[in-house]
Enzyme design. Structure first.
Site, PDB file in Angstrom:
ATOM      1  N   VAL A 156       0.867  -1.201   0.000  1.00 58.12           N
ATOM      2  CA  VAL A 156       0.000   0.000   0.000  1.00 58.12           C
ATOM      3  C   VAL A 156       0.893   1.238   0.000  1.00 58.12           C
ATOM      4  CG1 VAL A 156      -1.830   1.297   1.170  1.00 58.12           C
ATOM      5  CG2 VAL A 156      -1.789  -1.197   1.360  1.00 58.12           C
ATOM      6  N   GLY A 215       6.750   2.765 -15.272  1.00 60.85           N
ATOM      7  CA  GLY A 215       6.781   1.666 -14.295  1.00 60.85           C
ATOM      8  C   GLY A 215       5.792   1.837 -13.155  1.00 60.85           C
ATOM      9  N   ASP A 229      -6.781  -2.473  -8.220  1.00 57.91           N
ATOM     10  CA  ASP A 229      -5.546  -2.224  -7.468  1.00 57.91           C
ATOM     11  C   ASP A 229      -5.839  -1.375  -6.224  1.00 57.91           C
ATOM     12  OD1 ASP A 229      -2.444  -2.108  -7.407  1.00 57.91           O
ATOM     13  OD2 ASP A 229      -3.071  -0.015  -7.261  1.00 57.91           O
ATOM     14  N   LYS A 233      -5.765  -2.379  -2.087  1.00 58.82           N
ATOM     15  CA  LYS A 233      -5.075  -1.622  -1.024  1.00 58.82           C
ATOM     16  C   LYS A 233      -6.041  -1.293   0.120  1.00 58.82           C
ATOM     17  CE  LYS A 233      -1.740   0.184  -4.277  1.00 58.82           C
ATOM     18  NZ  LYS A 233      -1.530   1.138  -5.366  1.00 58.82           N
TER      19      LYS A 233
HETATM   20  N1  LIG Z   1       5.682  -0.808  -9.864  1.00 55.51           N
HETATM   21  C1  LIG Z   1       5.247  -0.168  -8.794  1.00 55.51           C
HETATM   22  O1  LIG Z   1       5.265   1.053  -8.715  1.00 55.51           O
HETATM   23  C2  LIG Z   1       4.715  -0.924  -7.632  1.00 55.51           C
HETATM   24  C3  LIG Z   1       4.601  -2.281  -7.684  1.00 55.51           C
HETATM   25  N2  LIG Z   1       4.103  -2.958  -6.623  1.00 55.51           N
HETATM   26  C4  LIG Z   1       4.011  -4.397  -6.726  1.00 55.51           C
HETATM   27  O2  LIG Z   1       5.311  -4.912  -6.951  1.00 55.51           O
HETATM   28  C5  LIG Z   1       5.224  -6.134  -7.672  1.00 55.51           C
HETATM   29  C6  LIG Z   1       6.174  -6.093  -8.864  1.00 55.51           C
HETATM   30  O3  LIG Z   1       5.814  -5.011  -9.708  1.00 55.51           O
HETATM   31  P1  LIG Z   1       6.720  -4.624 -10.970  1.00 55.51           P
HETATM   32  O4  LIG Z   1       8.149  -4.879 -10.660  1.00 55.51           O
HETATM   33  O5  LIG Z   1       6.283  -3.279 -11.368  1.00 55.51           O
HETATM   34  O6  LIG Z   1       6.230  -5.715 -12.044  1.00 55.51           O
HETATM   35  P2  LIG Z   1       7.035  -6.227 -13.336  1.00 55.51           P
HETATM   36  O7  LIG Z   1       6.007  -6.715 -14.291  1.00 55.51           O
HETATM   37  O8  LIG Z   1       7.996  -5.187 -13.798  1.00 55.51           O
HETATM   38  O9  LIG Z   1       7.891  -7.476 -12.794  1.00 55.51           O
HETATM   39  C7  LIG Z   1       7.296  -8.653 -12.343  1.00 55.51           C
HETATM   40  C8  LIG Z   1       8.375  -9.714 -12.252  1.00 55.51           C
HETATM   41  O10 LIG Z   1       7.796 -10.881 -11.678  1.00 55.51           O
HETATM   42  C9  LIG Z   1       8.161 -12.018 -12.463  1.00 55.51           C
HETATM   43  N3  LIG Z   1       7.151 -13.055 -12.301  1.00 55.51           N
HETATM   44  C10 LIG Z   1       5.847 -13.027 -12.573  1.00 55.51           C
HETATM   45  N4  LIG Z   1       5.261 -14.191 -12.261  1.00 55.51           N
HETATM   46  C11 LIG Z   1       6.242 -14.984 -11.772  1.00 55.51           C
HETATM   47  C12 LIG Z   1       6.289 -16.320 -11.270  1.00 55.51           C
HETATM   48  N5  LIG Z   1       5.218 -17.081 -11.223  1.00 55.51           N
HETATM   49  N6  LIG Z   1       7.488 -16.801 -10.844  1.00 55.51           N
HETATM   50  C13 LIG Z   1       8.597 -16.059 -10.909  1.00 55.51           C
HETATM   51  N7  LIG Z   1       8.617 -14.794 -11.369  1.00 55.51           N
HETATM   52  C14 LIG Z   1       7.461 -14.264 -11.797  1.00 55.51           C
HETATM   53  C15 LIG Z   1       8.228 -11.479 -13.877  1.00 55.51           C
HETATM   54  O11 LIG Z   1       8.966 -12.390 -14.674  1.00 55.51           O
HETATM   55  P3  LIG Z   1       9.115 -12.168 -16.279  1.00 55.51           P
HETATM   56  O12 LIG Z   1      10.123 -11.075 -16.403  1.00 55.51           O
HETATM   57  O13 LIG Z   1       9.608 -13.491 -16.761  1.00 55.51           O
HETATM   58  O14 LIG Z   1       7.754 -11.801 -16.757  1.00 55.51           O
HETATM   59  C16 LIG Z   1       8.952 -10.140 -13.609  1.00 55.51           C
HETATM   60  O15 LIG Z   1      10.340 -10.364 -13.473  1.00 55.51           O
HETATM   61  C17 LIG Z   1       3.731  -6.283  -8.034  1.00 55.51           C
HETATM   62  O16 LIG Z   1       3.115  -7.111  -7.092  1.00 55.51           O
HETATM   63  C18 LIG Z   1       3.193  -4.866  -7.900  1.00 55.51           C
HETATM   64  O17 LIG Z   1       1.822  -4.819  -7.585  1.00 55.51           O
HETATM   65  C19 LIG Z   1       3.713  -2.356  -5.442  1.00 55.51           C
HETATM   66  C20 LIG Z   1       3.837  -1.009  -5.321  1.00 55.51           C
HETATM   67  C21 LIG Z   1       4.291  -0.165  -6.418  1.00 55.51           C
HETATM   68  N1  LIG Z   2       0.085   0.001  -9.955  1.00 59.41           N
HETATM   69  C1  LIG Z   2       0.201   0.479  -8.623  1.00 59.41           C
HETATM   70  C2  LIG Z   2       1.582   0.229  -8.130  1.00 59.41           C
HETATM   71  C3  LIG Z   2       1.691   0.368  -6.683  1.00 59.41           C
HETATM   72  O1  LIG Z   2       0.997  -0.268  -5.906  1.00 59.41           O
HETATM   73  C4  LIG Z   2      -0.078   1.962  -8.560  1.00 59.41           C
HETATM   74  O2  LIG Z   2      -0.149   2.573  -9.619  1.00 59.41           O
HETATM   75  O3  LIG Z   2      -0.256   2.496  -7.456  1.00 59.41           O
HETATM   76 NA    NA Z   3       3.777   1.566   1.967  1.00 59.62          NA
END
Ligand SMILES: NC(=O)C1=CN([C@@H]2O[C@H](COP(=O)(O)OP(=O)(O)OC[C@H]3O[C@@H](n4cnc5c(N)ncnc54)[C@H](OP(=O)(O)O)[C@@H]3O)[C@@H](O)[C@H]2O)C=CC1
Ligand SMILES: N[C@@H](CC=O)C(=O)O
Ligand code: NA
Length: 371
Positions: A156, A215, A229, A233
Site C-alpha cells: 500500500v 513503471g 488495485d 489496497k
Molecule cells: N511498480 C510499482 O510502482 C509498484 C509495484 N508494486 C508491486 O510490486 C510487484 C512487482 O511489480 P513490478 O516490478 O512493477 O512488475 P514487473 O512486471 O515489472 O515485474 C514482475 C516480475 O515478476 C516475475 N514473475 C511473474 N510471475 C512470476 C512467477 N510465477 N514466478 C517467478 N517470477 C514471476 C516477472 O517475470 P518475467 O520477467 O519473466 O515476466 C517479472 O520479473 C507487483 O506485485 C506490484 O503490484 C507495489 C507497489 C508499487
Molecule cells: N500500480 C500500482 C503500483 C503500486 O501499488 C499503482 O499505480 O499504485
Molecule cells: Na507503503
C-alpha cells in the site's frame, strides 16, 4: 568477538521493483556486514523470473546475478520444490516476492509454517480471500504463529510508511475512524496529467501509456484502470483496522475500463484501442470544469460503518487531493487522537525505486528480528 551471521535471501521477480530491490540489497549487504556487534552477511541464493532461475545446490551466493540470470537455461523451481530447497539452507531464509502472481501469494502459508520469512510488495496475498489473510497471519511469527515473519509495507502506497503507521495507530490503542485519499500512483499520475489544476492536460490514453513506461502500472494496466488495485489496497487497510472484508470485489468499485474493451484478450490490444474512448474522458473533464472542479480517483474506508468504496470524485481545485503532483499518493487517517486534523502521509506512490525501498526496509526489520 560475536560470530558473524548469515541470512539467506531468495528473490522471485526481477522486473521494475525486483531490479531496484537487488540494487538496494547489495548496498544493504555491505552496510550490515560492517555494522557493529555481530556482523550480518546477506547471501542471495536464488533469483527467479517467470521463465528462468538461478541457484546452486550448495547454496553458494550469486555474486553476479544479472549475468548469471541472463545466461541461465534453468526453469523456475515449482513452488513446493522451492520451499524444499529453501528449508534445507544452512541458516535463516527470507523469500522476497517481487511478482504480482497469485500462485506465489497463495503459497505464503506453507512457506511461513516452514520458518521461511517473507517480504513483498505483492498485494494479492493480503487482499484475496479473508481465509488466505487468516492463514498467513496465523502461521507467521509476527501474527499468532511460530513460523517465519511476514512484512508487506509496499503493498500500500509503495515505500510510504502507510502500513507501519496504521499498525502503530491500532496497536497503541487509537480509534481509527476513517481512512481516505489517493491510493494509486497510476491513477494519481493519470488524472494529475490529464486534468491538471492549471488547465490543459494530455489525452487520457496517451497518459496511460506514459504511466506504463514509467513503471507505475501493474504488469497489466487494466488491473489499475478497473479500480481493483485501489480496492486491494483498501481491503488491506480495512483488514488491518479489524474489518472482515471478504474480498476486494465485496464493495463498490468503479472501473474505468470502457464496456467495449472488457473483452480485449491482452493488455496490448486494450492499450491500442483505448484512444477510441478519449472523447468520453474529455466529457468527464469538461463536466467537472463547468463546476470549477477536477476529477480524481479516490477511495475510503468508513470504519464504524464498515464501508469501503473506490471511484471517481470531483474536487475543488484548492483541495489537497486536486493539487497532487506526479504519481503522489495522499492518505489521511482520521482517528480519535488526531481529531479533526487527520494524520496525513503523502509522496510518490509508485515506481521501482520507491517501492523497492519499502521492500528493503522490511527486509532490514526481518533480519533484525531473526537475530
Ligand atoms: N511498480 C510499482 O510502482 C509498484 C509495484 N508494486 C508491486 O510490486 C510487484 C512487482 O511489480 P513490478 O516490478 O512493477 O512488475 P514487473 O512486471 O515489472 O515485474 C514482475 C516480475 O515478476 C516475475 N514473475 C511473474 N510471475 C512470476 C512467477 N510465477 N514466478 C517467478 N517470477 C514471476 C516477472 O517475470 P518475467 O520477467 O519473466 O515476466 C517479472 O520479473 C507487483 O506485485 C506490484 O503490484 C507495489 C507497489 C508499487
Ligand atoms: N500500480 C500500482 C503500483 C503500486 O501499488 C499503482 O499505480 O499504485
Ligand atoms: Na507503503
Amino acid at each position: 568477538m560475536p560470530l558473524p551471521r548469515q541470512v539467506f535471501i531468495a528473490v522471485i521477480g526481477a522486473g521494475g521493483v525486483g531490479k531496484a530491490f537487488l540494487a538496494q540489497l547489495s548496498h544493504l549487504a555491505s552496510n550490515l556486514s560492517r555494522s557493529p556487534g555481530a556482523p550480518t552477511y546477506l547471501s542471495l541464493i536464488l533469483l527467479s523470473t517467470s521463465k528462468k532461475s538461478v541457484y546452486h545446490s550448495d547454496y553458494k551466493s550469486l555474486s553476479n546475478w544479472e549475468a548469471e540470470l541472463q545466461n541461465s537455461t534453468t526453469p523456475p523451481l515449482p513452488l513446493p520444490q522451492l520451499a524444499d530447497y529453501l528449508v534445507k539452507a544452512p541458516g535463516k531464509v527470507v523469500l522476497v516476492d517481487n511478482t504480482s502472481n497469485q500462485d506465489v501469494a497463495d503459497s505464503y502459508p506453507p512457506f511461513l509454517k516452514k520458518g521461511i520469512s517473507i517480504v513483498t510488495p505483492n498485494k494479492k496475498a493480503f487482499s484475496s480471500t479473508y481465509q488466505l489473510w487468516t492463514d498467513i497471519f496465523s502461521g507467521a511469527a509476527n501474527g499468532t504463529g511460530t513460523g517465519g515473519y511476514v512484512f508487506h509495507e509496499s503493498s500500500v502506497g509503495a515505500g510510504l510508511p502507510v502500513i507501519s503507521t496504521l499498525k502503530d495507530l491500532v496497536e497503541t490503542g487509537d480509534d481509527v475512524r476513517k481512512i481516505e485519499g489517493v491510493f494509486s500512483g497510476t491513477m494519481s499520475f493519470l488524472f494529475n496529467s490529464f486534468q491538471p489544476v492549471s488547465g490543459g492536460g494530455g489525452k487520457f490514453s496517451a497518459e496511460v501509456k506514459t504511466a506504463k513506461e514509467k513503471g507505475f502500472t501493474e504488469p497489466d494496466p487494466r488491473d489499475d484502470l478497473n479500480g481493483l488495485d485501489v480496492a486491494r489496497k483498501l481491503t488491506i487497510l480495512a483488514r488491518l483496522v479489524g474489518l472482515k472484508i471478504e474480498s476486494p470485489t465485496s464493495f463498490p468499485v468503479q472501473s474505468l475500463i470502457p464496456k467495449e474493451l472488457e473483452s480485449c484478450s491482452s493488455g496490448d490490444e486494450f492499450l491500442s484501442r483505448l484512444p477510441e474512448f478519449d472523447n468520453e474522458m474529455e466529457e468527464l473533464k469538461a463536466d467537472a470544469e463547468k463546476e470549477g472542479k477536477v476529477v480524481r480517483f479516490v477511495g475510503s474506508v468508513d470504519v464504524p460503518k464498515g464501508e469501503v468504496k473506490v471511484g471517481l470524485e470531483k474536487f475543488d481545485k484548492s483541495h489537497p487531493i486536486a493539487a497532487l503532483k506526479g504519481s503522489d499518493n495522499i492518505i489521511a487517517f482520521y482517528t480519535k487522537r488526531y481529531g479533526d486534523n487527520p494524520l496525513i502521509i503523502q509522496g510518490a506512490g509508485a515506481g521501482g525505486e520507491v517501492t523497492a525501498m519499502g521492500v528493503t526496509s522490511d527486509l532490514i526489520k526481518v533480519v533484525r528480528l531473526l537475530q
